[in-house]
Design an enzyme around this catalytic site. Structure first.
Site, PDB file in Angstrom:
ATOM      1  N   LYS A  10     -15.916  39.339  17.950  1.00 55.79           N
ATOM      2  CA  LYS A  10     -15.583  38.507  17.779  1.00 55.79           C
ATOM      3  C   LYS A  10     -15.629  37.201  18.458  1.00 55.79           C
ATOM      4  O   LYS A  10     -15.743  37.271  19.629  1.00 55.79           O
ATOM      5  CB  LYS A  10     -13.366  38.718  17.206  1.00 55.79           C
ATOM      6  CG  LYS A  10     -13.789  39.423  15.829  1.00 55.79           C
ATOM      7  CD  LYS A  10     -12.041  39.622  16.000  1.00 55.79           C
ATOM      8  CE  LYS A  10     -11.696  40.292  14.336  1.00 55.79           C
ATOM      9  NZ  LYS A  10      -9.938  40.169  14.293  1.00 55.79           N
ATOM     10  N   TYR A  50     -12.707  39.081   4.429  1.00 55.88           N
ATOM     11  CA  TYR A  50     -11.717  38.415   4.433  1.00 55.88           C
ATOM     12  C   TYR A  50     -10.750  38.692   3.069  1.00 55.88           C
ATOM     13  O   TYR A  50      -9.678  38.300   2.599  1.00 55.88           O
ATOM     14  CB  TYR A  50     -11.341  38.477   5.660  1.00 55.88           C
ATOM     15  CG  TYR A  50     -11.818  38.422   7.089  1.00 55.88           C
ATOM     16  CD1 TYR A  50     -11.196  39.874   7.266  1.00 55.88           C
ATOM     17  CD2 TYR A  50     -11.768  37.610   7.644  1.00 55.88           C
ATOM     18  CE1 TYR A  50     -11.645  40.349   8.724  1.00 55.88           C
ATOM     19  CE2 TYR A  50     -11.632  37.782   8.809  1.00 55.88           C
ATOM     20  CZ  TYR A  50     -11.667  39.149   9.539  1.00 55.88           C
ATOM     21  OH  TYR A  50     -11.924  39.367  11.032  1.00 55.88           O
ATOM     22  N   ASN A 113      -8.108  39.883  19.003  1.00 51.24           N
ATOM     23  CA  ASN A 113      -8.387  41.739  18.980  1.00 51.24           C
ATOM     24  C   ASN A 113      -9.577  42.132  19.479  1.00 51.24           C
ATOM     25  O   ASN A 113      -9.877  42.943  18.649  1.00 51.24           O
ATOM     26  CB  ASN A 113      -7.537  42.381  17.603  1.00 51.24           C
ATOM     27  CG  ASN A 113      -8.096  41.878  16.960  1.00 51.24           C
ATOM     28  OD1 ASN A 113      -9.041  41.385  16.822  1.00 51.24           O
ATOM     29  ND2 ASN A 113      -7.741  42.821  15.261  1.00 51.24           N
ATOM     30  N   HIS A 116     -13.601  43.508  15.171  1.00 52.30           N
ATOM     31  CA  HIS A 116     -13.388  43.689  13.127  1.00 52.30           C
ATOM     32  C   HIS A 116     -14.001  45.294  13.721  1.00 52.30           C
ATOM     33  O   HIS A 116     -15.423  44.988  13.767  1.00 52.30           O
ATOM     34  CB  HIS A 116     -14.226  43.371  12.680  1.00 52.30           C
ATOM     35  CG  HIS A 116     -14.129  43.041  11.528  1.00 52.30           C
ATOM     36  ND1 HIS A 116     -12.747  43.318  10.471  1.00 52.30           N
ATOM     37  CD2 HIS A 116     -14.565  43.534  10.340  1.00 52.30           C
ATOM     38  CE1 HIS A 116     -12.632  43.543   9.373  1.00 52.30           C
ATOM     39  NE2 HIS A 116     -14.165  44.190   9.241  1.00 52.30           N
ATOM     40  N   GLU A 127     -19.736  45.240   3.483  1.00 47.47           N
ATOM     41  CA  GLU A 127     -19.887  43.968   5.009  1.00 47.47           C
ATOM     42  C   GLU A 127     -21.408  44.474   5.227  1.00 47.47           C
ATOM     43  O   GLU A 127     -21.585  43.314   6.031  1.00 47.47           O
ATOM     44  CB  GLU A 127     -19.003  44.862   5.481  1.00 47.47           C
ATOM     45  CG  GLU A 127     -17.584  44.563   5.789  1.00 47.47           C
ATOM     46  CD  GLU A 127     -16.866  44.982   6.851  1.00 47.47           C
ATOM     47  OE1 GLU A 127     -15.453  44.722   6.610  1.00 47.47           O
ATOM     48  OE2 GLU A 127     -16.814  45.877   7.539  1.00 47.47           O
TER      49      GLU A 127
END
Ligand code: CMP
Length: 142
Positions: A10, A50, A113, A116, A127
């Protein structure tokens, strides 16, 4: 069973310049890189990616964060790949992650974080199809 899964490094991981270190952890675990590219996510992609978070209060800020820089999109392949990647990344919240996991070592909080990862074989298939054409994958089954 040989599986494929997706990891996105990310914007927070990209900006911290830990892309190489993150990829190194997957390779050291014996997983193979079969797809890899920098990509700018769009709202259209994120609405699908998402979809299960669309009603959450953090959805707008999550999307803004995910579009703030390119992300590194990776397809990994290997035996029990989904579980291995799950374990290497650690839980969503870096605060709860064990030392030695990617999210503990490089992450800060839930919005930051670092990675993903697909949370199931079903999600991985969806995905991969959203971000990669079959020609971009160098898998063992082609
Ligand atoms: P990821 O694995 O990409 O899946 C959805 C993302 O939403 C998650 O990692 C976090 O970055 C983010 N997220 C999940 N829960 C929260 C939360 N409570 N507040 C802010 N961001 C969250």
């Amino acid at each position: 069973m040989v599986e494929k899964t997706v990891v996105l490094i990310k914007p927070d991981g990209y900006q911290k310049k830990v892309v190489g270190q993150v990829i190194d952890r997957f390779e050291r675990a014996g997983l193979s890189l079969v797809g890899l590219k920098l990509i700018r996510l769009t709202q259209e992609i994120l609405d699908t990616w998402y979809a299960h978070h669309k009603d959450k209060p953090f959805f707008p800020s999550l999307c803004a964060q995910m579009m703030s820089t390119p992300v590194v999109a990776i397809v990994l392949e290997g035996d029990s790949c989904i579980q291995k990647v799950f374990d290497l990344c650690g839980p969503t919240d870096p605060v709860e992650a064990a030392p030695g996991t990617i999210r503990k070592d490089f992450g800060v909080d839930k919005p930051h974080n670092v990675v993903h990862r697909s949370d199931s074989a079903y999600a991985a298939t969806k995905e991969i199809a959203l971000l990669f054409s079959p020609q971009e994958l160098y898998t063992s089954d082609v």
